[in-house]
Design a protein around this motif. Structure first.
Motif, mmCIF file in Angstrom:
data_model
loop_
_atom_site.group_PDB
_atom_site.id
_atom_site.type_symbol
_atom_site.label_atom_id
_atom_site.label_comp_id
_atom_site.label_asym_id
_atom_site.label_seq_id
_atom_site.Cartn_x
_atom_site.Cartn_y
_atom_site.Cartn_z
ATOM 1 N N LEU A 137 1.952 0.486 6.660
ATOM 2 C CA LEU A 137 1.028 0.141 7.733
ATOM 3 C C LEU A 137 1.403 -1.211 8.339
ATOM 4 C CD1 LEU A 137 -1.528 0.470 9.442
ATOM 5 C CD2 LEU A 137 -2.858 -0.405 7.506
ATOM 6 N N ALA A 138 1.665 -2.198 7.476
ATOM 7 C CA ALA A 138 2.058 -3.528 7.953
ATOM 8 C C ALA A 138 3.350 -3.450 8.770
ATOM 9 C CB ALA A 138 2.236 -4.478 6.775
ATOM 10 N N LEU A 146 1.451 -6.237 16.235
ATOM 11 C CA LEU A 146 0.153 -6.451 15.596
ATOM 12 C C LEU A 146 0.348 -6.912 14.154
ATOM 13 C CD1 LEU A 146 -1.766 -3.249 16.798
ATOM 14 C CD2 LEU A 146 -1.895 -5.548 17.783
ATOM 15 N N THR A 147 -0.741 -7.347 13.527
ATOM 16 C CA THR A 147 -0.694 -7.733 12.123
ATOM 17 C C THR A 147 -1.835 -7.043 11.372
ATOM 18 O OG1 THR A 147 -2.218 -9.635 12.227
ATOM 19 C CG2 THR A 147 0.081 -10.031 12.856
ATOM 20 N N MET A 148 -1.853 -7.187 10.067
ATOM 21 C CA MET A 148 -2.915 -6.588 9.258
ATOM 22 C C MET A 148 -4.280 -7.187 9.591
ATOM 23 S SD MET A 148 -1.483 -4.240 7.461
ATOM 24 C CE MET A 148 -2.285 -3.825 5.907
ATOM 25 N N LYS A 149 -4.282 -8.377 10.192
ATOM 26 C CA LYS A 149 -5.547 -9.011 10.580
ATOM 27 C C LYS A 149 -6.184 -8.327 11.788
ATOM 28 C CE LYS A 149 -4.226 -13.561 8.793
ATOM 29 N NZ LYS A 149 -3.927 -14.975 9.129
ATOM 30 N N ASP A 150 -5.412 -7.512 12.464
ATOM 31 C CA ASP A 150 -5.916 -6.818 13.649
ATOM 32 C C ASP A 150 -6.657 -5.527 13.328
ATOM 33 O OD1 ASP A 150 -4.966 -8.600 15.692
ATOM 34 O OD2 ASP A 150 -2.941 -7.872 15.275
ATOM 35 N N VAL A 151 -6.625 -5.112 12.049
ATOM 36 C CA VAL A 151 -7.292 -3.864 11.653
ATOM 37 C C VAL A 151 -8.161 -4.105 10.423
ATOM 38 C CG1 VAL A 151 -5.438 -2.431 12.578
ATOM 39 C CG2 VAL A 151 -5.364 -3.140 10.175
ATOM 40 N N ASN A 152 -9.045 -3.155 10.149
ATOM 41 C CA ASN A 152 -9.880 -3.212 8.948
ATOM 42 C C ASN A 152 -9.361 -2.171 7.959
ATOM 43 O OD1 ASN A 152 -11.808 -5.044 10.240
ATOM 44 N ND2 ASN A 152 -12.445 -3.259 11.429
ATOM 45 N N VAL A 153 -8.953 -2.637 6.782
ATOM 46 C CA VAL A 153 -8.374 -1.727 5.792
ATOM 47 C C VAL A 153 -9.381 -1.379 4.700
ATOM 48 C CG1 VAL A 153 -6.552 -1.386 4.073
ATOM 49 C CG2 VAL A 153 -6.040 -2.581 6.214
ATOM 50 N N VAL A 154 -9.533 -0.088 4.464
ATOM 51 C CA VAL A 154 -10.356 0.416 3.365
ATOM 52 C C VAL A 154 -9.392 0.980 2.331
ATOM 53 C CG1 VAL A 154 -12.069 2.125 2.650
ATOM 54 C CG2 VAL A 154 -12.292 0.984 4.869
ATOM 55 N N ASN A 155 -9.465 0.490 1.097
ATOM 56 C CA ASN A 155 -8.502 0.908 0.088
ATOM 57 C C ASN A 155 -8.822 2.277 -0.513
ATOM 58 O OD1 ASN A 155 -8.240 -2.522 -0.908
ATOM 59 N ND2 ASN A 155 -6.745 -1.343 0.243
ATOM 60 N N ALA A 287 11.603 -7.848 2.079
ATOM 61 C CA ALA A 287 11.213 -9.076 1.383
ATOM 62 C C ALA A 287 10.600 -10.072 2.363
ATOM 63 C CB ALA A 287 12.422 -9.683 0.678
ATOM 64 N N ASP A 288 11.170 -10.156 3.550
ATOM 65 C CA ASP A 288 10.632 -11.069 4.575
ATOM 66 C C ASP A 288 9.215 -10.653 4.970
ATOM 67 O OD1 ASP A 288 12.938 -12.590 4.651
ATOM 68 O OD2 ASP A 288 13.802 -11.515 6.359
ATOM 69 N N LEU A 289 8.996 -9.358 5.170
ATOM 70 C CA LEU A 289 7.673 -8.878 5.571
ATOM 71 C C LEU A 289 6.660 -9.061 4.439
ATOM 72 C CD1 LEU A 289 5.745 -7.522 7.521
ATOM 73 C CD2 LEU A 289 6.657 -5.289 6.818
ATOM 74 N N LEU A 290 7.074 -8.821 3.220
ATOM 75 C CA LEU A 290 6.177 -9.003 2.070
ATOM 76 C C LEU A 290 5.732 -10.461 1.949
ATOM 77 C CD1 LEU A 290 8.073 -6.734 -0.477
ATOM 78 C CD2 LEU A 290 5.757 -6.325 0.397
ATOM 79 N N MET A 291 6.630 -11.378 2.251
ATOM 80 C CA MET A 291 6.273 -12.805 2.259
ATOM 81 C C MET A 291 5.274 -13.074 3.384
ATOM 82 S SD MET A 291 7.949 -14.984 0.054
ATOM 83 C CE MET A 291 8.308 -16.493 0.932
ATOM 84 N N GLU A 292 5.554 -12.510 4.536
ATOM 85 C CA GLU A 292 4.733 -12.739 5.727
ATOM 86 C C GLU A 292 3.297 -12.264 5.545
ATOM 87 O OE1 GLU A 292 4.798 -10.892 10.178
ATOM 88 O OE2 GLU A 292 6.719 -11.666 9.453
ATOM 89 N N ILE A 293 3.111 -11.124 4.864
ATOM 90 C CA ILE A 293 1.754 -10.587 4.695
ATOM 91 C C ILE A 293 1.103 -11.048 3.389
ATOM 92 C CG2 ILE A 293 2.219 -8.602 6.164
ATOM 93 C CD1 ILE A 293 2.565 -6.864 3.715
ATOM 94 N N GLY A 294 1.777 -11.952 2.692
ATOM 95 C CA GLY A 294 1.177 -12.585 1.525
ATOM 96 C C GLY A 294 1.175 -11.773 0.242
ATOM 97 N N ILE A 295 1.998 -10.723 0.173
ATOM 98 C CA ILE A 295 2.061 -9.915 -1.045
ATOM 99 C C ILE A 295 2.862 -10.624 -2.129
ATOM 100 C CG2 ILE A 295 2.756 -7.690 -2.035
ATOM 101 C CD1 ILE A 295 0.416 -7.539 -0.087
ATOM 102 N N ILE A 296 3.892 -11.357 -1.713
ATOM 103 C CA ILE A 296 4.683 -12.158 -2.661
ATOM 104 C C ILE A 296 4.739 -13.600 -2.178
ATOM 105 C CG2 ILE A 296 6.062 -10.172 -3.408
ATOM 106 C CD1 ILE A 296 8.350 -11.190 -1.639
ATOM 107 N N LYS A 297 4.905 -14.511 -3.131
ATOM 108 C CA LYS A 297 4.983 -15.943 -2.802
ATOM 109 C C LYS A 297 6.432 -16.421 -2.753
ATOM 110 C CE LYS A 297 0.489 -16.978 -2.889
ATOM 111 N NZ LYS A 297 -0.050 -15.605 -2.814
#
Length: 312
Positions: A137-138, A146-155, A287-297
């Motif tokens: 999705l990201a 767009l970013t994940m902040k633009d949508v509402n995610v239900v897990n 890896a770049d996208l995972l960093m960007e969306i805060g999944i990895i530090k």
């Protein structure tokens, strides 16, 4: 005579010990791409190759916990998920590619949604952060500004996400085969906006813990060989193979074959080509996208989370 009998018995014991099957548990899901692993188990291919395999169905969001605890020693998951696991303290090494999605993963939307841009402000069902549907999705959103902040995610996991969608819940759902076909079969409820045919970002690999690979290199090779043998069985006996794989996810052979059309299982030749090229470029981008969306530090060393020696 007694001495000869004793020696013969001892020889049998030594031979049995030498050929004792390696007991190993693997964590997977009902995803169509993983089905040849089930086939290898059910058709006796693992056993023939010296593996005593226990298959455990574990949601992707918690599969790494099973690896970390030792409940399973190996698992199947998407390429970017191995990056997440390693970055978050669960070391694991990919050893062969399973499949590549060619339309088997996608986003279902209501019929009034005509583009990705229309998803802004919408409620989308997707698995938890750190899973393939969440990443996909990201990825789709980023490719469209767009970013994940633009949508509402239900897990919701892929199966329940598809079921909820056709029941009229949520504006969209991230899911995959065989559950995506639930949406294909309910056009009155919505449509599939985009799949991996539009965004080739879902590819799966099989891997194990470093400890297991160090202690059981022959078993790791046997896993790869067994997978490739299962693919040969699918070619040689498609109806029988689809029947076995379909039964595992409560599908008929015909329905399962329909799901399988949307992905491509990867044989040894495809594996070798993949790891030399696309694997490296996609892993870096992921890896770049995972960093960007805060999944990895931090990014793990991508060269250390793969070992292709078992497919040579």
């Amino acid at each position: 005579m007694k001495k000869t009998a004793a020696l013969t018995a001892a020889a049998i014991l030594v031979c049995s010990a030498a050929h004792a099957a390696t007991a190993v548990s693997i964590g997977i899901s009902g995803w169509t791409g993983f089905a040849p692993l089930t086939l290898a188990k059910q058709a006796g291919i693992f056993e023939k190759n010296g593996l005593d395999v226990t298959i455990k169905k574990i949601p992707q969001a918690s599969r790494h916990l099973a690896l970390a605890s030792g409940d399973v020693q190996c698992a199947a998951t998407t390429v970017e998920t191995w990056i997440v696991w390693n970055a978050n303290g669960v070391p694991a090494i990919q050893i062969f590619q399973l499949d590549k999605s060619h339309g088997a993963d996608g986003i279902a939307v209501r019929n009034d949604v005509s583009s990705v841009a229309d998803l802004k402000g919408k409620t989308i069902a997707a698995s938890a952060p750190g899973t393939s549907p969440y990443f996909f999705l990201a990825y789709i959103l980023k490719e469209n500004g767009l970013t994940m902040k633009d949508v509402n995610v239900v897990n919701l996991e892929p199966g329940p996400a598809a079921q909820a969608f056709v029941a009229g819940q949520n504006d969209a759902a991230m899911t995959y085969e065989p559950y995506l076909s639930t949406v294909r079969a309910a056009p009155d409820q919505g449509k599939i906006l985009a799949t991996t045919l539009d965004y080739p970002a879902v590819m799966d690999t099989f891997g194990c813990t470093p400890a297991f690979l160090k202690e059981n290199p022959e078993a790791a090779k046997a896993f790869a060989d067994s997978y490739f043998e299962a693919l040969e069985m699918i070619k040689a006996e498609p109806e029988k193979s689809y029947g076995i794989m379909g039964a595992d996810v409560k599908q008929s052979a015909e329905a399962f074959a329909g799901s399988a059309k949307f992905l491509e299982w990867q044989d040894k030749a495809a594996n070798q080509t993949f790891f030399e090229g696309e694997f490296k470029s996609f892993s870096a981008k992921a890896a770049d996208l995972l960093m960007e969306i805060g999944i990895i530090k931090t990014k793990p060393d991508l060269a250390t989370i793969v070992d292709t020696s078992f497919i040579k």
